[in-house]
Design an enzyme around this catalytic site. Structure first.
Site, mmCIF file in Angstrom:
data_model
loop_
_atom_site.group_PDB
_atom_site.id
_atom_site.type_symbol
_atom_site.label_atom_id
_atom_site.label_comp_id
_atom_site.label_asym_id
_atom_site.label_seq_id
_atom_site.Cartn_x
_atom_site.Cartn_y
_atom_site.Cartn_z
ATOM 1 N N LYS A 13 -3.215 -5.737 4.983
ATOM 2 C CA LYS A 13 -4.248 -6.520 5.697
ATOM 3 C C LYS A 13 -4.010 -8.027 5.525
ATOM 4 C CE LYS A 13 -7.608 -4.578 3.330
ATOM 5 N NZ LYS A 13 -6.816 -3.681 2.439
ATOM 6 N N ARG A 88 -16.676 -2.487 3.784
ATOM 7 C CA ARG A 88 -16.019 -1.406 3.049
ATOM 8 C C ARG A 88 -16.948 -0.218 2.829
ATOM 9 N NH1 ARG A 88 -11.997 -4.922 0.251
ATOM 10 N NH2 ARG A 88 -10.642 -3.494 -0.845
ATOM 11 N N ARG A 122 3.916 -5.756 -5.790
ATOM 12 C CA ARG A 122 3.359 -6.957 -5.138
ATOM 13 C C ARG A 122 3.367 -8.150 -6.098
ATOM 14 N NH1 ARG A 122 -2.310 -6.899 -2.225
ATOM 15 N NH2 ARG A 122 -2.991 -5.952 -4.182
ATOM 16 N N ARG A 150 -1.358 -9.309 -9.669
ATOM 17 C CA ARG A 150 -2.821 -9.183 -9.726
ATOM 18 C C ARG A 150 -3.234 -8.197 -10.813
ATOM 19 N NH1 ARG A 150 -5.110 -8.458 -3.631
ATOM 20 N NH2 ARG A 150 -6.233 -6.780 -4.690
ATOM 21 N N ARG A 161 -8.693 2.621 -6.733
ATOM 22 C CA ARG A 161 -8.999 1.901 -5.476
ATOM 23 C C ARG A 161 -8.771 2.817 -4.272
ATOM 24 N NH1 ARG A 161 -5.017 -2.779 -6.503
ATOM 25 N NH2 ARG A 161 -5.473 -3.527 -4.409
HETATM 26 P P1 AP5 Z 1 -1.108 -6.963 1.281
HETATM 27 O O1 AP5 Z 1 -0.947 -7.643 2.587
HETATM 28 O O2 AP5 Z 1 -1.425 -7.777 0.072
HETATM 29 O O3 AP5 Z 1 -2.130 -5.729 1.439
HETATM 30 P P2 AP5 Z 1 -3.725 -5.692 1.506
HETATM 31 O O4 AP5 Z 1 -4.081 -4.633 2.495
HETATM 32 O O5 AP5 Z 1 -4.262 -7.071 1.716
HETATM 33 O O6 AP5 Z 1 -4.028 -5.134 0.068
HETATM 34 P P3 AP5 Z 1 -5.127 -5.573 -1.007
HETATM 35 O O7 AP5 Z 1 -4.692 -4.952 -2.315
HETATM 36 O O8 AP5 Z 1 -5.367 -7.042 -0.972
HETATM 37 O O9 AP5 Z 1 -6.341 -4.800 -0.492
HETATM 38 P P4 AP5 Z 1 -7.567 -4.436 -1.301
HETATM 39 O O10 AP5 Z 1 -8.397 -3.987 -0.185
HETATM 40 O O11 AP5 Z 1 -7.415 -3.465 -2.405
HETATM 41 O O12 AP5 Z 1 -7.900 -5.760 -2.121
HETATM 42 P P5 AP5 Z 1 -8.954 -6.900 -1.887
HETATM 43 O O13 AP5 Z 1 -8.380 -8.144 -2.390
HETATM 44 O O14 AP5 Z 1 -9.474 -6.860 -0.500
HETATM 45 O O15 AP5 Z 1 0.247 -6.138 1.012
HETATM 46 C C1 AP5 Z 1 0.443 -5.399 -0.180
HETATM 47 C C2 AP5 Z 1 1.909 -5.506 -0.639
HETATM 48 O O16 AP5 Z 1 2.732 -4.874 0.315
HETATM 49 C C3 AP5 Z 1 2.458 -6.944 -0.752
HETATM 50 O O17 AP5 Z 1 3.393 -6.998 -1.809
HETATM 51 C C4 AP5 Z 1 3.162 -7.186 0.586
HETATM 52 O O18 AP5 Z 1 4.200 -8.142 0.478
HETATM 53 C C5 AP5 Z 1 3.695 -5.787 0.871
HETATM 54 N N1 AP5 Z 1 3.755 -5.462 2.314
HETATM 55 C C6 AP5 Z 1 2.833 -5.764 3.289
HETATM 56 N N2 AP5 Z 1 3.241 -5.260 4.468
HETATM 57 C C7 AP5 Z 1 4.403 -4.604 4.230
HETATM 58 C C8 AP5 Z 1 5.326 -3.850 5.038
HETATM 59 N N3 AP5 Z 1 5.114 -3.663 6.356
HETATM 60 N N4 AP5 Z 1 6.414 -3.310 4.447
HETATM 61 C C9 AP5 Z 1 6.662 -3.481 3.108
HETATM 62 N N5 AP5 Z 1 5.865 -4.185 2.294
HETATM 63 C C10 AP5 Z 1 4.753 -4.725 2.846
HETATM 64 O O19 AP5 Z 1 -10.144 -6.423 -2.847
HETATM 65 C C11 AP5 Z 1 -9.974 -6.416 -4.263
HETATM 66 C C12 AP5 Z 1 -11.246 -5.927 -4.919
HETATM 67 O O20 AP5 Z 1 -12.351 -6.804 -4.589
HETATM 68 C C13 AP5 Z 1 -11.733 -4.527 -4.494
HETATM 69 O O21 AP5 Z 1 -11.083 -3.498 -5.214
HETATM 70 C C14 AP5 Z 1 -13.224 -4.624 -4.821
HETATM 71 O O22 AP5 Z 1 -13.454 -4.491 -6.197
HETATM 72 C C15 AP5 Z 1 -13.558 -6.062 -4.435
HETATM 73 N N6 AP5 Z 1 -14.017 -6.161 -3.032
HETATM 74 C C16 AP5 Z 1 -13.396 -6.837 -2.012
HETATM 75 N N7 AP5 Z 1 -14.079 -6.700 -0.863
HETATM 76 C C17 AP5 Z 1 -15.155 -5.925 -1.137
HETATM 77 C C18 AP5 Z 1 -16.217 -5.399 -0.357
HETATM 78 N N8 AP5 Z 1 -16.307 -5.640 0.961
HETATM 79 N N9 AP5 Z 1 -17.141 -4.624 -0.976
HETATM 80 C C19 AP5 Z 1 -17.073 -4.364 -2.303
HETATM 81 N N10 AP5 Z 1 -16.086 -4.807 -3.090
HETATM 82 C C20 AP5 Z 1 -15.131 -5.583 -2.525
HETATM 83 MG MG MG Z 2 -5.490 -8.381 0.567
#
Ligand code: AP5
Ligand code: MG
Length: 207
Positions: A13, A88, A122, A150, A161
């Site tokens: 994302k 979410r 990552r 991270r 997760r």
């Molecule tokens: P990346 O682009 O970083 O993926 P992402 O989908 O953004 O993954 P996140 O881990 O950020 O999602 P998340 O939903 O768990 O975390 P968030 O920060 O939102 O890509 C991942 C890796 O793959 C990278 O190394 C990238 O280079 C690689 N990659 C990308 N595309 C690729 C491809 N095509 N091929 C190969 N490699 C590739 O949330 C973190 C925490 O915050 C949650 O666990 C929760 O505790 C809290 N939180 C956030 N939002 C909420 C909410 N709305 N409600 C409640 N809690 C929340």
């Molecule tokens: Mg992200």
């Protein structure tokens, strides 16, 4: 244009949001990034969120909805944005409907196994926040800065997760399908980010 980027942790994302931002000039609102920024600054919000993030659990709905409501009120009515990592839960999606009208919800489809592989390697730049992989780079490819891992990118937290995603976030797929907003992209099968982005652009041009 107002979009939601929906998908499991590690689905890409954030990576796609950066490309869409460059191409469409849309503002990028990532709830995870806002929590991490608050944690860096040791705010009460950041310290509260850390407990949940470290355990791979969701931050309570009321906290997230208040934070997102404040953020959305900063946008002018004609300003576009992408929400990454919000909503979410169904409660969050229902709240969002009271705040704005969406043009589309992009769902990034990918298997759990591919996700575990991606997240275990990552790396994020300490200086500019650019996201990359240790399999490709040992310094930030964009600014040369040092990379860090991270806290929630360890296998145990990644598995919880994913469980939370399947139980609490997956119901949003039908929620948005029923509203005719769902746009699905194959974000796995070893496809490079540029290839996934091509698919995203195609979807958005048909929208
Ligand atoms: P990346 O682009 O970083 O993926 P992402 O989908 O953004 O993954 P996140 O881990 O950020 O999602 P998340 O939903 O768990 O975390 P968030 O920060 O939102 O890509 C991942 C890796 O793959 C990278 O190394 C990238 O280079 C690689 N990659 C990308 N595309 C690729 C491809 N095509 N091929 C190969 N490699 C590739 O949330 C973190 C925490 O915050 C949650 O666990 C929760 O505790 C809290 N939180 C956030 N939002 C909420 C909410 N709305 N409600 C409640 N809690 C929340
Ligand atoms: Mg992200």
């Amino acid at each position: 244009m107002r979009l939601v980027l929906l998908g499991a942790p590690g689905a890409g994302k954030g990576t796609q949001a950066a490309l869409i931002k460059e191409h469409h000039g849309l503002a990028h609102v990532s709830t995870g990034d806002i929590f991490r920024e608050n944690l860096k600054n040791k705010t009460p919000l950041g310290l509260e969120a850390k407990k949940y993030m470290d355990a791979g659990q969701l931050v309570p709905d009321e906290t997230v909805m208040k934070m997102v409501g404040e953020k959305l009120s900063e946008f002018k009515p004609d300003e576009g944005f992408m929400l990454d990592g919000f909503p979410r839960t169904v409660a969050q999606a229902e709240f969002l409907e009271t705040q704005t009208k969406l043009d589309g919800v992009i769902l990034f489809n990918i298997s759990d196994e591919e996700i575990v592989k991606r997240l275990s390697s990552r790396a994020v730049c300490k200086d500019c926040g650019n996201v990359t992989s240790r399999l490709i780079n040992d310094k930030c490819p964009s600014c040369g800065g040092e990379l860090y891992t991270r806290d929630d990118d360890n296998e145990e937290t990644i598995r919880s997760r994913l469980k939370v995603f399947h139980e609490q976030t997956e119901p949003l797929i039908n929620f948005y399908r029923d509203r005719g907003l769902l746009l699905e992209v194959d974000a796995g099968h070893g496809q490079k980010p540029e290839k996934v982005f091509e698919l995203v652009l195609k979807l958005l041009s048909h929208d």
